[in-house]
Design a protein around this motif. Structure first.
Motif, PDB file in Angstrom:
ATOM      1  N   GLY A 115      27.964  58.869  35.259  1.00  0.00           N
ATOM      2  CA  GLY A 115      29.094  59.403  34.505  1.00  0.00           C
ATOM      3  C   GLY A 115      30.338  58.545  34.579  1.00  0.00           C
ATOM      4  O   GLY A 115      31.451  59.028  34.380  1.00  0.00           O
ATOM      5  N   GLU A 116      30.163  57.251  34.901  1.00  0.00           N
ATOM      6  CA  GLU A 116      31.325  56.358  34.953  1.00  0.00           C
ATOM      7  C   GLU A 116      31.056  55.113  34.116  1.00  0.00           C
ATOM      8  O   GLU A 116      31.127  53.991  34.621  1.00  0.00           O
ATOM      9  CB  GLU A 116      31.605  55.906  36.389  1.00  0.00           C
ATOM     10  N   PRO A 117      30.731  55.283  32.837  1.00  0.00           N
ATOM     11  CA  PRO A 117      30.289  54.144  32.024  1.00  0.00           C
ATOM     12  C   PRO A 117      31.320  53.026  31.951  1.00  0.00           C
ATOM     13  O   PRO A 117      30.964  51.854  31.775  1.00  0.00           O
ATOM     14  CB  PRO A 117      30.042  54.762  30.647  1.00  0.00           C
ATOM     15  N   GLU A 118      32.575  53.365  32.098  1.00  0.00           N
ATOM     16  CA  GLU A 118      33.598  52.329  31.952  1.00  0.00           C
ATOM     17  C   GLU A 118      33.566  51.316  33.096  1.00  0.00           C
ATOM     18  O   GLU A 118      34.070  50.208  32.979  1.00  0.00           O
ATOM     19  CB  GLU A 118      34.996  52.964  31.853  1.00  0.00           C
ATOM     20  N   ARG A 119      32.939  51.707  34.194  1.00  0.00           N
ATOM     21  CA  ARG A 119      32.966  50.797  35.346  1.00  0.00           C
ATOM     22  C   ARG A 119      32.087  49.569  35.135  1.00  0.00           C
ATOM     23  O   ARG A 119      32.290  48.531  35.770  1.00  0.00           O
ATOM     24  CB  ARG A 119      32.503  51.534  36.613  1.00  0.00           C
ATOM     25  N   PHE A 120      31.091  49.693  34.268  1.00  0.00           N
ATOM     26  CA  PHE A 120      30.177  48.575  34.065  1.00  0.00           C
ATOM     27  C   PHE A 120      30.911  47.309  33.615  1.00  0.00           C
ATOM     28  O   PHE A 120      30.836  46.265  34.266  1.00  0.00           O
ATOM     29  CB  PHE A 120      29.086  48.949  33.053  1.00  0.00           C
ATOM     30  N   GLU A 121      31.610  47.404  32.514  1.00  0.00           N
ATOM     31  CA  GLU A 121      32.275  46.195  32.017  1.00  0.00           C
ATOM     32  C   GLU A 121      33.391  45.760  32.945  1.00  0.00           C
ATOM     33  O   GLU A 121      33.644  44.573  33.120  1.00  0.00           O
ATOM     34  CB  GLU A 121      32.818  46.430  30.602  1.00  0.00           C
ATOM     35  N   ARG A 172      33.231  41.986  34.240  1.00  0.00           N
ATOM     36  CA  ARG A 172      34.169  41.089  33.554  1.00  0.00           C
ATOM     37  C   ARG A 172      35.432  40.862  34.357  1.00  0.00           C
ATOM     38  O   ARG A 172      36.328  40.150  33.897  1.00  0.00           O
ATOM     39  CB  ARG A 172      34.500  41.658  32.166  1.00  0.00           C
ATOM     40  N   SER A 173      35.498  41.443  35.544  1.00  0.00           N
ATOM     41  CA  SER A 173      36.686  41.207  36.354  1.00  0.00           C
ATOM     42  C   SER A 173      36.549  39.885  37.107  1.00  0.00           C
ATOM     43  O   SER A 173      35.544  39.649  37.778  1.00  0.00           O
ATOM     44  CB  SER A 173      36.853  42.339  37.363  1.00  0.00           C
ATOM     45  N   PRO A 174      37.538  39.021  36.978  1.00  0.00           N
ATOM     46  CA  PRO A 174      37.449  37.725  37.668  1.00  0.00           C
ATOM     47  C   PRO A 174      37.400  37.870  39.184  1.00  0.00           C
ATOM     48  O   PRO A 174      37.084  36.913  39.891  1.00  0.00           O
ATOM     49  CB  PRO A 174      38.716  36.990  37.226  1.00  0.00           C
ATOM     50  N   ASN A 175      37.695  39.045  39.693  1.00  0.00           N
ATOM     51  CA  ASN A 175      37.668  39.230  41.144  1.00  0.00           C
ATOM     52  C   ASN A 175      36.280  39.564  41.674  1.00  0.00           C
ATOM     53  O   ASN A 175      36.048  39.500  42.877  1.00  0.00           O
ATOM     54  CB  ASN A 175      38.618  40.352  41.547  1.00  0.00           C
ATOM     55  N   THR A 176      35.387  39.965  40.781  1.00  0.00           N
ATOM     56  CA  THR A 176      34.058  40.350  41.230  1.00  0.00           C
ATOM     57  C   THR A 176      33.272  39.125  41.689  1.00  0.00           C
ATOM     58  O   THR A 176      33.300  38.084  41.049  1.00  0.00           O
ATOM     59  CB  THR A 176      33.290  41.052  40.089  1.00  0.00           C
ATOM     60  N   ARG A 177      32.591  39.282  42.806  1.00  0.00           N
ATOM     61  CA  ARG A 177      31.772  38.181  43.344  1.00  0.00           C
ATOM     62  C   ARG A 177      30.309  38.480  43.063  1.00  0.00           C
ATOM     63  O   ARG A 177      29.799  39.520  43.487  1.00  0.00           O
ATOM     64  CB  ARG A 177      31.970  38.051  44.850  1.00  0.00           C
ATOM     65  N   THR A 183      28.618  33.773  25.577  1.00  0.00           N
ATOM     66  CA  THR A 183      28.927  34.966  24.802  1.00  0.00           C
ATOM     67  C   THR A 183      30.421  35.072  24.516  1.00  0.00           C
ATOM     68  O   THR A 183      30.820  35.786  23.608  1.00  0.00           O
ATOM     69  CB  THR A 183      28.531  36.250  25.569  1.00  0.00           C
ATOM     70  N   GLY A 184      31.213  34.393  25.321  1.00  0.00           N
ATOM     71  CA  GLY A 184      32.651  34.465  25.121  1.00  0.00           C
ATOM     72  C   GLY A 184      33.252  35.801  25.530  1.00  0.00           C
ATOM     73  O   GLY A 184      34.407  36.094  25.215  1.00  0.00           O
ATOM     74  N   ARG A 185      32.484  36.606  26.195  1.00  0.00           N
ATOM     75  CA  ARG A 185      32.993  37.933  26.558  1.00  0.00           C
ATOM     76  C   ARG A 185      33.598  37.984  27.946  1.00  0.00           C
ATOM     77  O   ARG A 185      34.002  39.047  28.422  1.00  0.00           O
ATOM     78  CB  ARG A 185      31.864  38.958  26.496  1.00  0.00           C
ATOM     79  N   GLY A 186      33.605  36.872  28.611  1.00  0.00           N
ATOM     80  CA  GLY A 186      34.233  36.858  29.923  1.00  0.00           C
ATOM     81  C   GLY A 186      33.380  37.462  31.021  1.00  0.00           C
ATOM     82  O   GLY A 186      33.895  37.909  32.052  1.00  0.00           O
ATOM     83  N   TRP A 187      32.058  37.497  30.817  1.00  0.00           N
ATOM     84  CA  TRP A 187      31.198  37.921  31.928  1.00  0.00           C
ATOM     85  C   TRP A 187      31.396  36.945  33.088  1.00  0.00           C
ATOM     86  O   TRP A 187      31.560  35.755  32.885  1.00  0.00           O
ATOM     87  CB  TRP A 187      29.713  37.893  31.532  1.00  0.00           C
ATOM     88  N   ILE A 188      31.343  37.466  34.277  1.00  0.00           N
ATOM     89  CA  ILE A 188      31.538  36.600  35.432  1.00  0.00           C
ATOM     90  C   ILE A 188      30.322  35.696  35.640  1.00  0.00           C
ATOM     91  O   ILE A 188      29.209  36.049  35.279  1.00  0.00           O
ATOM     92  CB  ILE A 188      31.786  37.411  36.723  1.00  0.00           C
ATOM     93  N   LEU A 189      30.564  34.556  36.246  1.00  0.00           N
ATOM     94  CA  LEU A 189      29.488  33.631  36.596  1.00  0.00           C
ATOM     95  C   LEU A 189      29.197  33.779  38.086  1.00  0.00           C
ATOM     96  O   LEU A 189      30.040  34.252  38.843  1.00  0.00           O
ATOM     97  CB  LEU A 189      29.909  32.195  36.295  1.00  0.00           C
TER      98      LEU A 189
END
Length: 712
Positions: free
Chosen positions: A277-283, A287-292, A316-322
């Motif tokens: 029930g927290e779908p917004e957390r996925f992106e 896409r957060s630059p802080n995520t490792r 993709t240009g969507r800013g997914w983290i690497l």
RNA sequence: GGCGGGAUAGCUCAGUCGGUUAGAGCGAAGGCUUCAUAAGCCUUAGGUCGCGGGUUCGAGUCCCGCUCCCGCUACCA
């Protein structure tokens, strides 16, 4: 709050069981790392699932007459059970098939359209066989026909079994579908390619070089080699099972399995958050630059995770983290050879059925192929369990707790406040060890972490010996000092529980329970820089109510933390392997037979007696042998058939030296069409079967059968 | 044959940037100890760092050549 962390383990392919090699390479290290980071207070998301598309799965499912979803379901369940057996606990374990994960296909399609829009895909048209009866394109392996080079009439679309040449399927003569025998037609088919060379030149190489020194050297070297040879790679196929290409007029086309599989990491976490029930957390997370982001994989997967998937994410240009790091492990062997499920060269579940999960995890971690290939041997397993766990760590725990039970009525006495030099030294050793263990777990060097823990165990045992509490406790003036020594030892035990917890979580909890401290969190955060342990007395639980009870090899009742591995057990495991190794053709072990996977090679089509007698087999003797001048695997043999002597080239150099073959009796195929093998004409072939390690072994006739006698 | 990895004590391995006398665990030999799971502790033995050259004041470490082993690959019909 620290940065969020995503940890993934390679998605196991839902087409067979996973074995120790997979566990130790990608799942156990990830699980240990996840537990470690959580104990450091990090917000970790641990994701995995089965990879469920691709040609191999469609072929196997069709062969078994099972619907694709049912087929992958079976392996999904089976693999998940194996992972649970090793205590691998994911936040989400899902998959890439649509019936399991409704988010996967849309997300994979989004990747495709993003990459297309951003110009990273190249479109190409090429001719391919199309079956009108089933209305689908046929992968090369589904097409059979007459070889345009040698005329053999059962050549496969990708290569000819007779002349051994790679074929262009569309040039096959008299092509037919292996599915229904109908004649396919050539039809042009459109496919898309990912332009990896351009990605490398524009940013990928620079990004990777920026990681220099952070990734494990074995991974870095591998990727450097890869980067040199990057080219376009097809990302679509004509197949009935997979994620449909999201463009009009592309019916029957799906995304290539290697393309959609890594997207599973995202789709699985998307599904996970949606379910919570927290779908917004996925992106937000991805896409957060802080995520490792960390990918745990075996070395065969390095290219995909360190090169191709980053290219996809970025493209993709969507800013997914690497990925922050791709801590790939090398290969894990078993008693000197590669694991081989079908020939029985592996550790059957029944062989470790009585071993606690924690013990297996510790043993596997101590053998982990972190920087070079390594292997499981039963004697190594015994050494790790008996020497490291039982004698060193386990015995320190029991000798301390039993001492408290025996001389202090189970109550760990409060400290007197007096601290001697040796107490300080022990404490310093503990502080050093904690720092080392943190450092090593954090940098994926688990073997060193375990070694540091064991070294502290050694310090503790030496402290116990040097202080001689069993002497102190017997006289009133020194009894208080004995209490202080026990207090220090209990504090070390409590600390050891924390240190081993990433690898042996259940054992850690057991130790805590023995001291009635199960409510205290097992956390690295709480022991920096010094481990907190209450100065007042602590009541311990009687060991017999907490630790496992068993009979040892002499039949004595024992209550201890770890049970030892007996010599008999090691001997019997090795006997089993010796038998396998000496067998010319290894028998299929009953323990691994699953309902859907037969370990035996599939039975060839039935032939009548005439079909069989078409092959002229003769008893023969090798009279001369030498290495093939231009091929490592081939030997050039002179074989006496009784009525004539022939030259036969055989691919048995991996198993036999020329010297040992002279005089050896063999069975030869005498009427096989001659064929030239790297410049030497072979006038027949020898019968052989593979051993457990996949090496060919010659078949021999009975001594009483003279050369030239026909074999039927 | 091509590409990649490797060779360090009897076994499994560590050895960072080139720096003192090359380390650990297991195994072996001897001794101490009795709280503890035939557990613990101490001591000792054991090395031409695969071979040969080179660079350097100095090489297990860097360079070249060679041998052998492992993986991928080609040759197995």
């Amino acid at each position: 709050m620290s940065d969020p962390v995503i940890v993934t383990s390679a998605l196991p392919y839902a087409n067979g069981p996973i074995h120790f090699g997979h566990i130790v390479g990608a799942y156990l290290p990830a699980d240990v790392y996840v537990r470690f980071r959580r104990m450091c207070g990090d917000d970790v998301h641990f994701l995995c699932g089965t990879d469920e598309h691709g040609v191999a799965i469609t072929l196997k499912a069709e062969k078994e007459g099972v619907a694709y979803p049912d087929y992958v379901d079976h392996w999904h369940e089976r693999i998940h059970r194996t992972l649970q057996r090793f205590g691998i606990e994911f936040d989400a374990f899902s998959g890439t098939a649509s019936h399991r994960n409704e988010h996967h296909a849309p997300l994979a399609q989004q990747f495709f359209t993003d990459l297309l829009r951003n110009g990273w895909l190249v479109e190409r048209e090429e001719e391919q066989f199309f079956s009108e009866s089933t209305q689908r394109f046929l992968p090369d392996r589904y097409v059979e026909g007459t070889c345009y080079l040698c005329g053999y009439d059962k050549a496969r679309g990708d290569e000819c079994p007779r002349c051994g040449k790679f074929l262009e399927s569309k040039r096959l003569l008299e092509p037919r579908s292996t599915i229904d025998g109908s004649r396919p037609v050539l039809k042009s088919s459109k496919h898309w390619y990912l332009d990896l060379g351009r990605a490398r030149d524009e940013w990928l190489r620079a990004w990777f070089l920026g990681k220099h020194g952070q990734w494990k050297p074995n991974v870095e070297n591998f990727v450097l080699g890869d980067l040199a040879e990057l080219r376009e790679r097809p990302i679509t196929r004509d197949l009935p099972w997979g994620v449909p290409v999201p463009l009009p007029g592309t019916a029957g086309k799906v995304l290539y399995v290697w393309f959609d599989a890594p997207i599973g990491y995202l789709s699985i976490s998307k599904q996970y958050f949606a379910k919570r029930g927290e779908p917004e957390r996925f992106e937000k997370l991805w896409r957060s630059p802080n995520t490792r982001l960390f990918h745990f994989i075996g070395k065969d997967n390095i290219t995909f995770h360190a090169v191709i998937f980053p290219a996809m994410l970025k493209g993709t240009g969507r800013g997914w983290i690497l990925p922050e790091n791709v801590p790939a492990n090398e290969f894990f062997n078993f008693e000197g050879r590669k694991f081989n499920t079908s020939s029985g060269w592996f550790v059957p579940e029944s062989s470790v059925a009585d071993d606690p999960t924690d013990v297996l995890r510790w043993a596997l971690c101590s053998m982990m192929p972190e920087t070079a290939d390594s292997e499981w041997t039963w004697s190594e397993f015994q050494a790790r369990v008996n020497g490291d766990l039982a004698d060193n760590l386990g015995n320190f725990v029991t000798r301390t707790l039993r001492f408290v039970e025996k001389f202090f009525e189970g109550a760990i006495p409060p400290r007197s406040g007096e601290t001697l030099a040796q107490d300080k030294a022990l404490d310093d050793a503990a502080v050093r060890t904690v720092a080392e263990v943190r450092e090593h777990f954090g940098s994926f060097r688990f073997r060193r972490a375990l070694a540091a823990i064991l070294a502290l165990g050694g310090e503790c045992n030496r402290y116990f010996d040097a202080e001689q509490p069993w002497v102190l406790v017997k006289q009133t003036p020194t009894r208080r000092r004995a209490g202080d020594v026990m207090h220090a030892c209990c504090r070390m035990i409590d600390l050891l529980a924390v240190l081993i917890a990433p690898v042996m979580p259940a054992t850690a909890r057991l130790i805590r329970r023995a001291m009635h401290r199960e409510s205290v969190p097992l956390a690295f955060a709480s022991i920096a820089p010094r481990h907190e342990f209450p100065n007042e007395g602590i009541r311990g639980a009687p060991l017999t109510t907490v630790f496992p009870k068993f009979r040892d090899e002499r039949g004595e009742e024992k209550t201890a933390l770890f049970r030892k591995v007996t010599d008999e057990r090691v001997a019997s495991e090795r006997a089993r392997l010796a038998e396998l190794a000496s067998a010319a053709v290894a028998p299929a072990p009953a323990t691994t037979v699953s309902p859907t996977k037969s370990p035996a090679e599939a039975l060839a089509a039935t032939v009548d007696y005439e079909g069989f007698t078409a092959v002229d087999l003769r008893a023969a003797t090798i009279v001369a042998a030498e290495r093939h001048p231009k091929a490592d695997r081939l030997l050039v043999l002179r074989v006496d058939l009784g009525f004539q002597t022939r030259t036969i080239v055989a691919g048995i150099a991996a198993s036999y030296s020329p010297e040992e073959l002279v005089g050896r009796r063999v069975i030869a195929v005498a009427n096989l069409a001659p064929r030239t093998l790297r410049g030497v004409e072979s006038q027949g072939m020898l019968l052989a079967g593979d051993d457990a390690g996949g090496k060919p072994r010659l078949l021999a006739p009975d001594a009483a059968t003279p050369d030239g006698v026909r074999v039927r």
